[in-house]
Design an enzyme around this catalytic site. Sequence first.
Site, PDB file in Angstrom:
ATOM      1  N   SER A  93       8.148  26.066 105.064  1.00  9.18           N
ATOM      2  CA  SER A  93       9.147  26.122 106.128  1.00  9.18           C
ATOM      3  C   SER A  93       8.884  25.061 107.184  1.00  9.18           C
ATOM      4  O   SER A  93       7.729  24.664 107.413  1.00  9.18           O
ATOM      5  CB  SER A  93       9.071  27.508 106.781  1.00  9.18           C
ATOM      6  OG  SER A  93       9.803  27.533 107.974  1.00  9.18           O
ATOM      7  N   TYR A 147       4.679  33.989 111.744  1.00  5.39           N
ATOM      8  CA  TYR A 147       5.399  33.623 110.506  1.00  5.39           C
ATOM      9  C   TYR A 147       5.024  32.204 110.081  1.00  5.39           C
ATOM     10  O   TYR A 147       4.648  31.959 108.927  1.00  5.39           O
ATOM     11  CB  TYR A 147       6.912  33.733 110.733  1.00  5.39           C
ATOM     12  CG  TYR A 147       7.726  33.084 109.636  1.00  5.39           C
ATOM     13  CD1 TYR A 147       7.877  33.708 108.398  1.00  5.39           C
ATOM     14  CD2 TYR A 147       8.338  31.847 109.825  1.00  5.39           C
ATOM     15  CE1 TYR A 147       8.611  33.104 107.379  1.00  5.39           C
ATOM     16  CE2 TYR A 147       9.075  31.237 108.814  1.00  5.39           C
ATOM     17  CZ  TYR A 147       9.211  31.874 107.599  1.00  5.39           C
ATOM     18  OH  TYR A 147       9.924  31.280 106.590  1.00  5.39           O
ATOM     19  N   LYS A 187       2.934  30.585 106.657  1.00  7.27           N
ATOM     20  CA  LYS A 187       3.428  29.534 105.755  1.00  7.27           C
ATOM     21  C   LYS A 187       2.397  28.409 105.644  1.00  7.27           C
ATOM     22  O   LYS A 187       2.140  27.893 104.563  1.00  7.27           O
ATOM     23  CB  LYS A 187       4.772  28.992 106.241  1.00  7.27           C
ATOM     24  CG  LYS A 187       5.917  29.968 106.057  1.00  7.27           C
ATOM     25  CD  LYS A 187       6.177  30.200 104.577  1.00  7.27           C
ATOM     26  CE  LYS A 187       7.161  31.302 104.308  1.00  7.27           C
ATOM     27  NZ  LYS A 187       7.320  31.619 102.897  1.00  7.27           N
TER      28      LYS A 187
HETATM   29  N1  LIG Z   1      16.355  31.362 104.959  1.00  8.71           N
HETATM   30  C1  LIG Z   1      15.822  30.256 105.508  1.00  8.71           C
HETATM   31  O1  LIG Z   1      16.499  29.531 106.265  1.00  8.71           O
HETATM   32  C2  LIG Z   1      14.386  29.891 105.207  1.00  8.71           C
HETATM   33  C3  LIG Z   1      13.833  28.774 105.862  1.00  8.71           C
HETATM   34  C4  LIG Z   1      12.520  28.407 105.561  1.00  8.71           C
HETATM   35  C5  LIG Z   1      11.781  29.120 104.637  1.00  8.71           C
HETATM   36  N2  LIG Z   1      12.327  30.205 104.028  1.00  8.71           N
HETATM   37  C6  LIG Z   1      11.508  30.944 103.041  1.00  8.71           C
HETATM   38  O2  LIG Z   1      12.230  31.078 101.848  1.00  8.71           O
HETATM   39  C7  LIG Z   1      11.871  32.293 101.179  1.00  8.71           C
HETATM   40  C8  LIG Z   1      13.129  33.062 100.831  1.00  8.71           C
HETATM   41  O3  LIG Z   1      13.884  33.309 102.011  1.00  8.71           O
HETATM   42  P1  LIG Z   1      15.292  34.041 101.957  1.00  8.71           P
HETATM   43  O4  LIG Z   1      16.077  33.566 103.123  1.00  8.71           O
HETATM   44  O5  LIG Z   1      15.854  33.921 100.590  1.00  8.71           O
HETATM   45  O6  LIG Z   1      14.831  35.546 102.263  1.00  8.71           O
HETATM   46  P2  LIG Z   1      15.277  36.922 101.578  1.00  8.71           P
HETATM   47  O7  LIG Z   1      14.752  38.011 102.464  1.00  8.71           O
HETATM   48  O8  LIG Z   1      16.707  36.917 101.251  1.00  8.71           O
HETATM   49  O9  LIG Z   1      14.454  36.914 100.226  1.00  8.71           O
HETATM   50  C9  LIG Z   1      13.094  37.313 100.139  1.00  8.71           C
HETATM   51  C10 LIG Z   1      12.938  38.101  98.853  1.00  8.71           C
HETATM   52  O10 LIG Z   1      11.557  38.472  98.712  1.00  8.71           O
HETATM   53  C11 LIG Z   1      11.504  39.842  98.307  1.00  8.71           C
HETATM   54  N3  LIG Z   1      10.229  40.396  98.787  1.00  8.71           N
HETATM   55  C12 LIG Z   1       9.816  40.558 100.065  1.00  8.71           C
HETATM   56  N4  LIG Z   1       8.600  41.134 100.087  1.00  8.71           N
HETATM   57  C13 LIG Z   1       8.238  41.323  98.778  1.00  8.71           C
HETATM   58  C14 LIG Z   1       7.090  41.874  98.146  1.00  8.71           C
HETATM   59  N5  LIG Z   1       6.059  42.369  98.863  1.00  8.71           N
HETATM   60  N6  LIG Z   1       7.042  41.906  96.802  1.00  8.71           N
HETATM   61  C15 LIG Z   1       8.083  41.418  96.060  1.00  8.71           C
HETATM   62  N7  LIG Z   1       9.198  40.891  96.606  1.00  8.71           N
HETATM   63  C16 LIG Z   1       9.268  40.847  97.960  1.00  8.71           C
HETATM   64  C17 LIG Z   1      12.704  40.506  98.979  1.00  8.71           C
HETATM   65  O11 LIG Z   1      13.105  41.714  98.377  1.00  8.71           O
HETATM   66  C18 LIG Z   1      13.757  39.398  98.857  1.00  8.71           C
HETATM   67  O12 LIG Z   1      14.473  39.511  97.642  1.00  8.71           O
HETATM   68  C19 LIG Z   1      10.936  33.032 102.126  1.00  8.71           C
HETATM   69  O13 LIG Z   1       9.605  32.832 101.698  1.00  8.71           O
HETATM   70  C20 LIG Z   1      11.185  32.361 103.465  1.00  8.71           C
HETATM   71  O14 LIG Z   1      10.043  32.424 104.287  1.00  8.71           O
HETATM   72  C21 LIG Z   1      13.619  30.615 104.295  1.00  8.71           C
END
Ligand SMILES: NC(=O)c1ccc[n+]([C@@H]2O[C@H](COP(=O)([O-])OP(=O)(O)OC[C@H]3O[C@@H](n4cnc5c(N)ncnc54)[C@H](O)[C@@H]3O)[C@@H](O)[C@H]2O)c1
Length: 350
Positions: A122, A149, A153
């Site tokens: 991130s 957070y 990362k």
């Molecule tokens: N959305 C953004 O703008 C953004 C930006 C930078 C980084 N990220 C990173 O991208 C990744 C995905 O983000 P997203 O927006 O799709 O989030 P999201 O919450 O939609 O998806 C996360 C998924 O991980 C699963 N999960 C969480 N804890 C778990 C566990 N203990 N065991 C198994 N599964 C688990 C959840 O059920 C979910 O399906 C994350 O790691 C997030 O930190 C997202």
Amino acid sequence: MERGTDRAVLVTGGAGYIGAHTAKALKEKGFLPVVFDNLSSGFREAVRWGPFVHGDVRDRAALREAMSAYQADAVIHFAGLIEVGRSVQRPDLFWDVNVGGTAAVLAAMQDAGVTRLVFSSSAAVYGQGSRGALETIPETAEKAPASPYGDTKLAGERLIEAHCRAFDLNAVALRYFNAAGADPSGRIGEAHEPETHLIPLAIAAALGARPPLTIFGDDFDTPDGTCLRDYIHVNDLAAAHVAAVELALPAGAFEAANVGTGRGCSVREVVDAVGRAAGRRPPHAVGPRRAGDPPSLVADPTRAQGLLGWRARFSSLDQIVADALRWERLPAYGCGARAPVSSPVSEAAE
Ligand SMILES: NC(=O)c1ccc[n+]([C@@H]2O[C@H](COP(=O)([O-])OP(=O)(O)OC[C@H]3O[C@@H](n4cnc5c(N)ncnc54)[C@H](O)[C@@H]3O)[C@@H](O)[C@H]2O)c1
């Protein structure tokens, strides 16, 4: 349980927003996406392009079993907790799931003999910095996360890099900026609860589905006084992950690359774009700045372009907003319609 002839990729967190879009992109490129998710914030309905394994990403044995059962060639690790504000209140939980989960994924990869990892990192690893509003961020910028957070990362990246060196894995950490938009098919989209991202909140405000939007500060040193962010279409992000899986890397290599457009959009520009697309400007009010909000977070994406042969193709603000609006008007899941947890291992519908 047979994987067939497609190369299998284990996608942790593949029932979530970015993971589901990446699973679709993998399938379209001839891979078999095997989703491993505990559905804590993801949706069973979002798993449409390969098998589903219900499990917790801290469970090394369950991960190893899934990797071995499908003979995974690679892992894309999305699973984790994402809300920055909550990480301030529950750093223990964030370290447990985000860093403990990454450690379990690495250990299971060793157990199962899988050597390629692509990691969801991130822009939060960079923190506030002392950049000018129009300066982009290269990968070499100082790492100073402004939240637990962001700490998790950065810790995840460091753990992965050390594993690559010690155990001949190879890995690509993709540092996303602001993921937004939805697949134009309307079958998958953003369904976070609580939703903290600007574009879905602005759309929901314009549609009258949520309260008026609060703009957190309009006195920043930016062209219109509101914060600048780098919005990247979720399908451009998905394509970057597929390219990272396909990349030829030597054993032990660790690469980190920013995934963004290199262009900052202000909060006011987002409000205007949503108004144009929805036919009604989102009602909004200006509130105080939020603690720790940098005026500008814009990627220098040169490294990702060179390393992955990748370019953002769908990330104009108007395209992102149009695709997000289509989804918000008619979401296929979400809005409290969370699927119940089903059997531990089951096959997806398609
Ligand atoms: N959305 C953004 O703008 C953004 C930006 C930078 C980084 N990220 C990173 O991208 C990744 C995905 O983000 P997203 O927006 O799709 O989030 P999201 O919450 O939609 O998806 C996360 C998924 O991980 C699963 N999960 C969480 N804890 C778990 C566990 N203990 N065991 C198994 N599964 C688990 C959840 O059920 C979910 O399906 C994350 O790691 C997030 O930190 C997202």
